[in-house]
Scaffold this motif. Structure first.
Motif, PDB file in Angstrom:
ATOM      1  N   THR A 196      -4.384   5.895   3.200  1.00 57.49           N
ATOM      2  CA  THR A 196      -3.693   4.823   2.482  1.00 57.49           C
ATOM      3  C   THR A 196      -4.478   4.408   1.245  1.00 57.49           C
ATOM      4  O   THR A 196      -5.690   4.612   1.153  1.00 57.49           O
ATOM      5  CB  THR A 196      -3.498   3.600   3.389  1.00 57.49           C
ATOM      6  OG1 THR A 196      -4.786   3.113   3.813  1.00 57.49           O
ATOM      7  CG2 THR A 196      -2.677   3.960   4.622  1.00 57.49           C
ATOM      8  N   ASN A 216       7.024   4.325   0.664  1.00 59.47           N
ATOM      9  CA  ASN A 216       5.649   4.246   0.157  1.00 59.47           C
ATOM     10  C   ASN A 216       4.824   5.497   0.465  1.00 59.47           C
ATOM     11  O   ASN A 216       3.595   5.461   0.408  1.00 59.47           O
ATOM     12  CB  ASN A 216       4.941   3.018   0.727  1.00 59.47           C
ATOM     13  CG  ASN A 216       4.726   3.117   2.231  1.00 59.47           C
ATOM     14  OD1 ASN A 216       5.390   3.905   2.913  1.00 59.47           O
ATOM     15  ND2 ASN A 216       3.812   2.328   2.745  1.00 59.47           N
ATOM     16  N   LYS A 217       5.496   6.618   0.797  1.00 57.54           N
ATOM     17  CA  LYS A 217       4.775   7.856   1.111  1.00 57.54           C
ATOM     18  C   LYS A 217       4.772   8.781  -0.104  1.00 57.54           C
ATOM     19  O   LYS A 217       5.825   9.086  -0.673  1.00 57.54           O
ATOM     20  CB  LYS A 217       5.415   8.557   2.312  1.00 57.54           C
ATOM     21  CG  LYS A 217       5.241   7.806   3.627  1.00 57.54           C
ATOM     22  CD  LYS A 217       5.882   8.555   4.787  1.00 57.54           C
ATOM     23  CE  LYS A 217       5.574   7.887   6.116  1.00 57.54           C
ATOM     24  NZ  LYS A 217       6.094   6.513   6.191  1.00 57.54           N
ATOM     25  N   ILE A 241       0.920   5.550   1.116  1.00 56.17           N
ATOM     26  CA  ILE A 241       0.353   6.507   2.068  1.00 56.17           C
ATOM     27  C   ILE A 241       0.415   7.907   1.470  1.00 56.17           C
ATOM     28  O   ILE A 241       1.482   8.366   1.048  1.00 56.17           O
ATOM     29  CB  ILE A 241       1.123   6.487   3.409  1.00 56.17           C
ATOM     30  CG1 ILE A 241       1.084   5.083   4.025  1.00 56.17           C
ATOM     31  CG2 ILE A 241       0.541   7.514   4.382  1.00 56.17           C
ATOM     32  CD1 ILE A 241       1.985   4.924   5.237  1.00 56.17           C
ATOM     33  N   GLU A 295       0.829  -1.192   0.000  1.00 64.64           N
ATOM     34  CA  GLU A 295       0.000   0.000   0.000  1.00 64.64           C
ATOM     35  C   GLU A 295       0.869   1.250   0.000  1.00 64.64           C
ATOM     36  O   GLU A 295       2.062   1.200   0.323  1.00 64.64           O
ATOM     37  CB  GLU A 295      -0.934   0.019   1.218  1.00 64.64           C
ATOM     38  CG  GLU A 295      -0.201   0.115   2.546  1.00 64.64           C
ATOM     39  CD  GLU A 295      -1.148   0.142   3.744  1.00 64.64           C
ATOM     40  OE1 GLU A 295      -2.315  -0.269   3.588  1.00 64.64           O
ATOM     41  OE2 GLU A 295      -0.706   0.578   4.824  1.00 64.64           O
ATOM     42  N   ASN A 349      -5.305   7.895   8.596  1.00 65.08           N
ATOM     43  CA  ASN A 349      -4.373   7.182   7.729  1.00 65.08           C
ATOM     44  C   ASN A 349      -4.889   7.206   6.295  1.00 65.08           C
ATOM     45  O   ASN A 349      -5.875   6.535   5.965  1.00 65.08           O
ATOM     46  CB  ASN A 349      -4.194   5.740   8.197  1.00 65.08           C
ATOM     47  CG  ASN A 349      -3.586   5.670   9.587  1.00 65.08           C
ATOM     48  OD1 ASN A 349      -2.650   6.404   9.901  1.00 65.08           O
ATOM     49  ND2 ASN A 349      -4.121   4.791  10.431  1.00 65.08           N
TER      50      ASN A 349
END
Length: 312
Positions: free
Chosen positions: A91, A172-173, A13, A11, A89
């Motif tokens: 995501t 993953n940001k 973010i 995933e 969050n």
């Protein structure tokens, strides 16, 4: 990229548009209202063009397809952005991220081609008025619309296939509210500078090519009208001003995102928001507020609706 490199990121973010809780609530209300206006405005255009026999012409057939594309353009990212304003969050799954990359480029590619088709429609209406309905018949219009979606699909699928092959093994940001291709590529566990440059260049060449074609088309139309000065040409030209406005609204943000990236985070976010929210909102406003036939169709529709309500 070899066999040992495989995607382990499940995933991504999003950092979103703001950190302040109060600002996020305010943005939630603003963008929810704007999205409802986008959907309702484009649906109204689709209903008017479908139900009003006075609008059953090639130009309005293409306009209905533009409204349909605009709804997809906004719906690809805006609902997710709106719900994320209320979430701690923010995501998105890997598959969801790839879906956003695909539809972003598929829809934008389709709209670029459709805008060229609409320019061709105005060219035929002004420069070859006696043959207009023969050239722009339903079969040809349908074929041109299908061609725009085909080009968009090829454009989108080629990009997502490249991105899916990249090794994502940790970072993953994403400093945005949706999965924009350049930001996703930067997260790959490899030196992505050359690939990012190549992909942006391809997008830039595509955008510039279509924009130049549109400029040439409308320049030729203006020259033709200036030389002829007949009533039919002047009437057809009145619709071109709305087309040119839509073209400028659509392409200017695209240039700053891909052709001439400024690498200023807040400005990138502004253009991304403009692209996914304000462009689909402005299009129906431009075509309804500046188009006499659309205004008359709206009056007829309201009249029929009120009449039906009175009879019931």
């Amino acid at each position: 990229m070899h066999g040992e490199n495989q995607t382990v990121v499940s995933e991504f973010i999003f950092w979103g548009l703001a950190n302040s809780k109060n600002l996020q609530v305010l943005f939630f209300l603003i963008f929810l209202m704007l999205y409802l206006l986008i959907v309702s405005g484009n649906i109204v255009i689709l209903i008017l063009i479908t139900t009003d026999p006075y609008l059953h012409s090639p130009m309005y057939f293409l306009l209905a397809n533009l409204s349909f594309i605009d709804m997809w353009l906004s719906s690809n990212t805006t609902p997710k952005m709106i719900t994320d304003f209320l979430r701690e969050n923010k995501t998105i799954s890997f598959a969801g991220c790839m879906s956003q990359v695909f539809f972003s480029h598929c829809i934008v590619g389709a709209e670029m081609v459709l805008l060229v088709v609409m320019a061709y429609d105005r060219y035929v209406a002004i420069c070859k008025p006696l043959h207009y309905f023969t050239i722009m018949n339903l079969k040809r219009c349908t074929g041109l619309v299908l061609a725009s979606w085909t080009v968009g699909f090829i454009h989108g699928i080629s990009y997502v296939l490249v991105v899916m092959q990249l090794p994502f093994c940790g970072p993953n940001k994403i400093d945005s509210f949706f999965c924009d291709m350049p930001l996703v590529i930067k997260l790959a566990c490899m030196d992505s500078h050359d690939l990012n440059t190549l992909m942006n260049a391809e997008c830039g060449v595509l955008a510039v090519t279509f924009f130049v074609v549109l400029l040439i088309s409308y320049t030729y139309i203006l020259i033709t009208v200036h030389q002829s000065l007949n009533v039919g040409a002047l009437k057809a030209l009145s619709t071109c001003s709305a087309h040119i406005t839509v073209v400028m609204v659509f392409f200017v943000p695209c240039f700053f995102i891909y052709v001439w990236p400024l690498s200023i985070t807040w400005l990138d976010k502004f253009f991304a928001v403009f692209y996914s929210v304000f462009t689909p909102l402005l299009n129906p406003a431009i075509y309804t507020l500046r188009n006499k036939e659309m205004k008359n169709a709206m009056k007829r529709f309201i009249g029929k609706f009120l009449g039906a309500m009175g009879n019931s």
